[in-house]
Write an enzyme that holds these catalytic residues in place. Structure first.
Site, PDB file in Angstrom:
ATOM      1  N   CYS B 129     -22.002  34.543   1.269  1.00 26.18           N
ATOM      2  CA  CYS B 129     -22.751  33.632   1.599  1.00 26.18           C
ATOM      3  C   CYS B 129     -22.039  32.262   1.649  1.00 26.18           C
ATOM      4  O   CYS B 129     -21.657  31.868   0.450  1.00 26.18           O
ATOM      5  CB  CYS B 129     -24.344  33.254   0.962  1.00 26.18           C
ATOM      6  SG  CYS B 129     -25.041  31.945   1.651  1.00 26.18           S
ATOM      7  N   GLY B 242     -21.176  41.538  13.152  1.00 32.29           N
ATOM      8  CA  GLY B 242     -20.723  40.243  13.552  1.00 32.29           C
ATOM      9  C   GLY B 242     -20.560  40.124  15.108  1.00 32.29           C
ATOM     10  O   GLY B 242     -19.723  40.459  15.773  1.00 32.29           O
TER      11      GLY B 242
END
Lengths: 251, 303
Positions: B129, B242
């Site tokens: 993150c 992605g």
């Protein structure tokens, strides 16, 4: 069904004031579900994120969306022509909670004026206060007048209506009204909220924030609130709002 | 209709499409659009040991072909997840993956202990993150720290363990090898690429956190390249993600070496994207006479 993403037919998309457009879109499945204060999340061709636009008015077949051109997305939206179809996710969010037999005052500032139209139609003879920067940005006066509202128009520079802020008018009306619903710039909402608190008048405000999914999954459109026990929390404009009790919002 | 099921680390998925952590909450909101069993699985919003408020807004900015976000792991905490969210999720007929993030190694271990005793199907270790000050990506950017945290959680985790990698590193294949060596059952990749947008009128970054994580079609070719490189370096399966936004992207990511896929940002554009991508993969397989999704995995023939 609470909400859905469907195609809407564009019935009208016209500039009604400088940079402000009045768009009517038709879809019978979804339009009838819309409540005052909710919003529509519009897919703009070529953009990753949808654009959240407040619902100005709704009937069984159409949504009316009045929006301001602010960037590339709304610029593209403003070029969409009558007869084209657009993808809209709606109706979203928690709208205004409007009770019968109460005297309401609806206050809109600038592009915060449109959601007040549908809201004001839910009550008898409401007070409606609309404020704009100048005469070129004034919108929807005829619509409010047709709906039998006690309508006030203010502009910051006095080029149309009264040279005043909406709070100047609110101050004069405080002893006549039971509840306030407002939408507009944060400084305006802060001032209205303070005035309502001081006079013990309930106040619902509609907020804006940069938004992602629009339904409460991605958690980006955070709004800081103060809980009853005094703790801070973040709720989300798209699902918990856009309408909040002004007392819980931290400006 | 082709059989879309895949197997990753011994877990059966009805479809290769998994909702990516942070884009899908705990599933309720998207269940208005389609049955959650249309998805192979759900990687739940990243959870921490205690409730987290996340970053102040604004938390999102649009970019050419993508978005930057910095939510900062707002979540109700692991105990709330187990008590309130998991029971409903387990009724949805899809694989449930718990995504965990800690401030310290001990917090990761404690969450792995707690979740190992639940009906969660897999645990995804979030060490990537980009939007929190401590924890998150600090564990994910060196081979040593990835090996250490993966090894520690492995000892506390009786569920299949997926390690989610950051693309913001010099050599992602080396990082993936460290995770594999330390006991990961699968790799998921890529988390977001760090990015920034500035409002030229106010001279302020659009996002309050200044920087955020870039996702959406803009990152897709980077993700494909990284998945391909990692697939050539390790022997455990990869969950590729992605910028997948259409079925062609999904097939391309599988070809690069992914055994399953995660999707997220595309659902903000089109909430029905998972249904459409499933249908597109299925038609492609029928057209090409492909019997199993696993035949597509890694099938690229490099020059």
């Amino acid at each position: 069904m609470k909400y859905d993403a469907q195609k809407f037919l564009v019935i009208k998309n016209e500039e009604i004031a400088s940079g402000i457009f009045d768009m009517w879109v038709e879809n019978r499945d979804i339009s009838a579900l819309a409540k005052p204060g909710q919003f529509a999340h519009i897919l703009v061709p070529g953009k990753t994120l949808r654009r959240p636009i407040s619902i100005c008015d709704a009937d069984k077949s159409c949504l009316r969306l009045v929006y301001q051109v602010k960037g590339e997305g709304t610029e593209i939206l403003s070029k969409i022509k009558k007869g084209e179809k657009i993808d809209i996710l709606a109706p979203l969010g928690r709208g205004f909670d409007i009770k019968k037999n109460k005297k309401y005052c609806f206050i809109g500032g600038g592009i915060g004026v449109p959601p007040m139209l549908y809201a004001s139609k839910q009550t008898e003879k409401p007070v409606v206060i609309t404020g704009f920067r100048n005469k070129d940005l004034v919108i929807l006066q005829g619509d409010f007048r047709r709906d039998n509202c006690e309508l006030y128009l203010t502009t910051d520079d006095g080029t149309l209506g009264r040279k005043a802020f909406v709070t100047d008018v609110l101050k004069e009306k405080l002893n006549e009204i039971d509840e306030v619903c407002a939408c507009g710039p944060i400084p305006m909402l802060r001032a209205i909220s303070q005035m309502c608190n001081e006079n013990d008048i309930p106040c619902q405000i509609s907020l804006e924030e940069r938004m992602g999914c629009g339904i409460g999954a991605c958690l980006v459109c955070a709004c800081e609130v103060r809980r009853n026990d005094g703790t801070k929390d973040y709720v989300h404009v798209c699902k918990d709002g856009p309408v909040f009790d002004s007392k819980e919002v931290v400006f | 209709m082709a059989d879309l099921s895949v197997n990753v680390a011994g877990v059966h998925f009805n479809s290769p499409l998994i909702a990516a952590s942070g884009t899908f909450g705990f599933g309720h909101e998207y269940s208005e659009f389609f049955k959650l069993s249309e998805l192979g699985g759900i990687s739940c919003k990243g959870i921490t040991l205690k409730k987290r408020l996340g970053n102040p807004p604004p938390r999102i900015a649009e970019t050419p072909s993508g978005i930057i976000n910095a939510v900062g792991l707002q979540n109700p905490g692991v105990d709330h997840f187990i008590e309130k969210d998991l029971p409903w999720l387990k009724e949805q007929g899809t694989v449930i993956i718990a995504n965990i993030a800690g401030n310290t190694s001990e917090e990761y271990a404690m969450m792995a202990d707690k979740l190992s005793e639940t009906d969660v199907d897999m645990i995804e270790l979030n060490i990537s993150c980009p939007n929190v000050k401590s924890g998150g990506v600090q564990f994910g950017t060196s081979c040593e720290s990835v090996g250490a945290i993966t090894g520690l959680v492995r000892k506390h985790c009786t569920k299949p363990l997926v390690v989610k990698l950051s693309p913001n590193v010099t050599d992602i294949a080396e990082i993936a090898k460290s995770a594999e060596a330390a006991g990961a059952d699968a790799i998921s990749m890529i988390n977001t690429l760090t990015g920034m947008r500035i409002d030229i009128e106010t001279q302020r970054p659009i996002i309050r956190n200044n920087t955020g994580g870039l996702s959406g079609p803009a990152v897709f070719p980077v993700a494909v390249r990284m998945v391909w490189q990692v697939a050539n370096a390790i022997n455990i399966p990869i969950i590729g993600m992605g910028g997948i936004s259409k079925w062609q992207d999904a097939v391309e990511m599988l070809m690069a070496g992914a055994a399953a896929l995660q999707i997220g940002t595309c659902m903000f554009t089109d909430p029905y994207a998972p249904v459409k991508i499933n249908a597109g993969i299925s038609e492609y397989m029928d057209r090409k006479g492909i019997k199993s999704v696993s035949e597509i995995t890694g099938s690229v023939s490099p020059w």
